[in-house]
Design a protein around this motif. Structure first.
Motif, mmCIF file in Angstrom:
data_model
loop_
_atom_site.group_PDB
_atom_site.id
_atom_site.type_symbol
_atom_site.label_atom_id
_atom_site.label_comp_id
_atom_site.label_asym_id
_atom_site.label_seq_id
_atom_site.Cartn_x
_atom_site.Cartn_y
_atom_site.Cartn_z
ATOM 1 N N SER A 1 -12.390 16.452 5.222
ATOM 2 C CA SER A 1 -12.102 15.864 6.535
ATOM 3 C C SER A 1 -13.370 15.378 7.239
ATOM 4 C CB SER A 1 -11.376 16.870 7.424
ATOM 5 O OG SER A 1 -12.162 18.030 7.590
ATOM 6 N N ASP A 2 -14.548 15.833 6.819
ATOM 7 C CA ASP A 2 -15.781 15.363 7.450
ATOM 8 C C ASP A 2 -16.406 14.174 6.709
ATOM 9 O OD1 ASP A 2 -16.586 16.830 5.258
ATOM 10 O OD2 ASP A 2 -18.238 17.834 6.283
ATOM 11 N N ASP A 3 -15.742 13.687 5.662
ATOM 12 C CA ASP A 3 -16.245 12.530 4.916
ATOM 13 C C ASP A 3 -15.616 11.264 5.484
ATOM 14 O OD1 ASP A 3 -17.228 10.691 3.133
ATOM 15 O OD2 ASP A 3 -16.659 11.817 1.339
ATOM 16 N N GLN A 4 -16.068 10.885 6.660
ATOM 17 C CA GLN A 4 -15.475 9.757 7.377
ATOM 18 C C GLN A 4 -15.610 8.433 6.628
ATOM 19 O OE1 GLN A 4 -13.422 9.859 10.077
ATOM 20 N NE2 GLN A 4 -13.577 12.037 9.618
ATOM 21 N N ALA A 5 -16.700 8.240 5.910
ATOM 22 C CA ALA A 5 -16.902 6.975 5.196
ATOM 23 C C ALA A 5 -15.828 6.776 4.130
ATOM 24 C CB ALA A 5 -18.295 6.933 4.575
ATOM 25 N N VAL A 6 -15.570 7.803 3.339
ATOM 26 C CA VAL A 6 -14.556 7.693 2.286
ATOM 27 C C VAL A 6 -13.161 7.624 2.902
ATOM 28 C CG1 VAL A 6 -13.473 8.906 0.343
ATOM 29 C CG2 VAL A 6 -15.963 8.695 0.454
ATOM 30 N N LEU A 7 -12.906 8.425 3.910
ATOM 31 C CA LEU A 7 -11.602 8.381 4.579
ATOM 32 C C LEU A 7 -11.325 6.981 5.143
ATOM 33 C CD1 LEU A 7 -11.626 11.802 6.464
ATOM 34 C CD2 LEU A 7 -10.051 11.125 4.641
ATOM 35 N N THR A 8 -12.332 6.377 5.759
ATOM 36 C CA THR A 8 -12.185 5.034 6.310
ATOM 37 C C THR A 8 -11.923 4.017 5.210
ATOM 38 O OG1 THR A 8 -13.590 5.589 8.187
ATOM 39 C CG2 THR A 8 -13.345 3.245 7.676
ATOM 40 N N ALA A 9 -12.649 4.115 4.106
ATOM 41 C CA ALA A 9 -12.456 3.176 2.984
ATOM 42 C C ALA A 9 -11.030 3.277 2.440
ATOM 43 C CB ALA A 9 -13.470 3.468 1.880
ATOM 44 N N ILE A 10 -10.525 4.491 2.295
ATOM 45 C CA ILE A 10 -9.170 4.682 1.767
ATOM 46 C C ILE A 10 -8.132 4.158 2.761
ATOM 47 C CG2 ILE A 10 -7.438 6.414 1.124
ATOM 48 C CD1 ILE A 10 -9.798 8.071 -0.040
ATOM 49 N N ARG A 11 -8.312 4.456 4.025
ATOM 50 C CA ARG A 11 -7.358 3.987 5.033
ATOM 51 C C ARG A 11 -7.341 2.467 5.131
ATOM 52 N NH1 ARG A 11 -9.243 8.815 8.670
ATOM 53 N NH2 ARG A 11 -7.702 10.376 8.047
ATOM 54 N N LYS A 12 -8.518 1.837 5.045
ATOM 55 C CA LYS A 12 -8.586 0.373 5.072
ATOM 56 C C LYS A 12 -7.860 -0.209 3.861
ATOM 57 C CE LYS A 12 -12.796 -0.484 7.695
ATOM 58 N NZ LYS A 12 -14.200 -0.924 7.635
ATOM 59 N N SER A 13 -8.064 0.410 2.712
ATOM 60 C CA SER A 13 -7.407 -0.061 1.492
ATOM 61 C C SER A 13 -5.894 0.066 1.612
ATOM 62 C CB SER A 13 -7.915 0.720 0.284
ATOM 63 O OG SER A 13 -7.230 0.335 -0.875
ATOM 64 N N LYS A 14 -5.437 1.205 2.124
ATOM 65 C CA LYS A 14 -3.995 1.416 2.302
ATOM 66 C C LYS A 14 -3.411 0.380 3.267
ATOM 67 C CE LYS A 14 -2.035 5.412 2.368
ATOM 68 N NZ LYS A 14 -1.551 6.772 2.281
ATOM 69 N N ALA A 15 -4.121 0.128 4.355
ATOM 70 C CA ALA A 15 -3.642 -0.844 5.341
ATOM 71 C C ALA A 15 -3.618 -2.241 4.744
ATOM 72 C CB ALA A 15 -4.534 -0.820 6.579
ATOM 73 N N SER A 16 -4.642 -2.591 4.007
ATOM 74 C CA SER A 16 -4.716 -3.901 3.365
ATOM 75 C C SER A 16 -3.590 -4.075 2.350
ATOM 76 C CB SER A 16 -6.070 -4.057 2.676
ATOM 77 O OG SER A 16 -6.122 -5.245 1.961
ATOM 78 N N ASN A 17 -3.327 -3.040 1.563
ATOM 79 C CA ASN A 17 -2.248 -3.101 0.579
ATOM 80 C C ASN A 17 -0.886 -3.195 1.244
ATOM 81 O OD1 ASN A 17 -4.067 -3.000 -1.501
ATOM 82 N ND2 ASN A 17 -3.845 -0.819 -1.840
ATOM 83 N N ALA A 18 -0.704 -2.514 2.363
ATOM 84 C CA ALA A 18 0.569 -2.566 3.084
ATOM 85 C C ALA A 18 0.813 -3.974 3.611
ATOM 86 C CB ALA A 18 0.580 -1.566 4.232
ATOM 87 N N ILE A 19 -0.220 -4.606 4.108
ATOM 88 C CA ILE A 19 -0.092 -5.970 4.612
ATOM 89 C C ILE A 19 0.205 -6.912 3.456
ATOM 90 C CG2 ILE A 19 -1.365 -7.909 5.624
ATOM 91 C CD1 ILE A 19 -2.828 -5.747 7.344
ATOM 92 N N SER A 20 -0.511 -6.762 2.350
ATOM 93 C CA SER A 20 -0.322 -7.635 1.189
ATOM 94 C C SER A 20 1.101 -7.552 0.666
ATOM 95 C CB SER A 20 -1.292 -7.266 0.071
ATOM 96 O OG SER A 20 -2.614 -7.437 0.496
ATOM 97 N N VAL A 21 1.645 -6.353 0.569
ATOM 98 C CA VAL A 21 3.001 -6.171 0.052
ATOM 99 C C VAL A 21 4.019 -6.810 0.991
ATOM 100 C CG1 VAL A 21 4.779 -4.444 -0.441
ATOM 101 C CG2 VAL A 21 2.466 -4.118 -1.300
ATOM 102 N N SER A 22 3.828 -6.658 2.290
ATOM 103 C CA SER A 22 4.797 -7.217 3.236
ATOM 104 C C SER A 22 4.711 -8.735 3.313
ATOM 105 C CB SER A 22 4.612 -6.607 4.628
ATOM 106 O OG SER A 22 3.381 -7.020 5.180
ATOM 107 N N ASP A 23 3.580 -9.312 2.908
ATOM 108 C CA ASP A 23 3.420 -10.764 2.933
ATOM 109 C C ASP A 23 3.978 -11.457 1.707
ATOM 110 O OD1 ASP A 23 2.224 -10.693 5.377
ATOM 111 O OD2 ASP A 23 0.170 -10.837 4.616
ATOM 112 N N ILE A 24 4.344 -10.712 0.684
ATOM 113 C CA ILE A 24 4.841 -11.307 -0.552
ATOM 114 C C ILE A 24 6.253 -11.834 -0.327
ATOM 115 C CG2 ILE A 24 5.492 -10.853 -2.954
ATOM 116 C CD1 ILE A 24 3.256 -8.758 -3.010
ATOM 117 N N ALA A 25 6.469 -13.077 -0.708
ATOM 118 C CA ALA A 25 7.788 -13.695 -0.549
ATOM 119 C C ALA A 25 8.750 -13.115 -1.563
ATOM 120 C CB ALA A 25 7.675 -15.206 -0.729
#
Length: 168
Positions: free
Chosen positions: A126-150
């Motif tokens: 929980s104190d590894d903010q850099a890795v947590l942020t990278a994973i959360r950004k990736s998850k958010a990016s993937n969620a957007i990508s999936v919802s944008d697919i026709a």
């Protein structure tokens, strides 16, 4: 490590050895010779990608990830862990972040659970903010990508590409 040590070894064995020892020269030699499976497994079910992560073989890691047939989410036998599961548990913070980001950039799935039911987010300190942020950004990016697919289901009226390629 001298290449003579690998005489008689299959290209898959040489690939696994290169990943364990960050031997970029050996890896490129195997790539050039062809006749290997980039997703081959050792006795524990670890692929070259697992081994590159476990042994912090960053030079070899990048080559493996760039191979067109590389499965970025293979699951090993013992822990049912992906390379990303292993990466988030590495000791050295800068190395951990670098490897995690490389795997995420290659499309690693953050939702896969290991044998204990843990995703990578469950394993990150929980104190590894850099890795947590990278994973959360990736998850958010993937969620957007999936919802944008026709939706390209051909059985729905009005769907399809509109290219007319299905017409006579």
């Amino acid at each position: 490590m001298a290449d003579e040590e690998f005489t008689g070894a299959s290209n898959n064995e040489r690939l696994l050895a290169a990943a364990r020892s960050d031997n970029e020269e050996l890896l490129l030699e195997v790539f050039e010779e062809k006749g290997f499976d980039i997703n081959c497994q050792d006795g524990l079910g670890n692929t070259p990608l697992h081994n590159a992560v476990l042994h912090c073989s960053t030079d070899v890691l990048e080559h493996i990830l760039s191979h067109e047939d590389c499965d970025v989410d293979p699951i090993n036998r013992i822990d049912k862990a992906t390379p990303l599961h292993l990466a988030v548990q590495l000791e050295e913070p800068d190395l951990r972040l670098h490897i995690v980001e490389s795997l995420l950039d290659a499309g690693a799935d953050t939702t896969i659970k290991d044998k204990n039911g843990f995703t990578v987010l469950d394993l990150v300190s929980s104190d590894d903010q850099a890795v947590l942020t990278a994973i959360r950004k990736s998850k958010a990016s993937n969620a957007i990508s999936v919802s944008d697919i026709a939706n390209d289901d051909d059985d729905e009226p009005g769907s399809g590409s509109g290219s007319g390629s299905d017409s006579d």
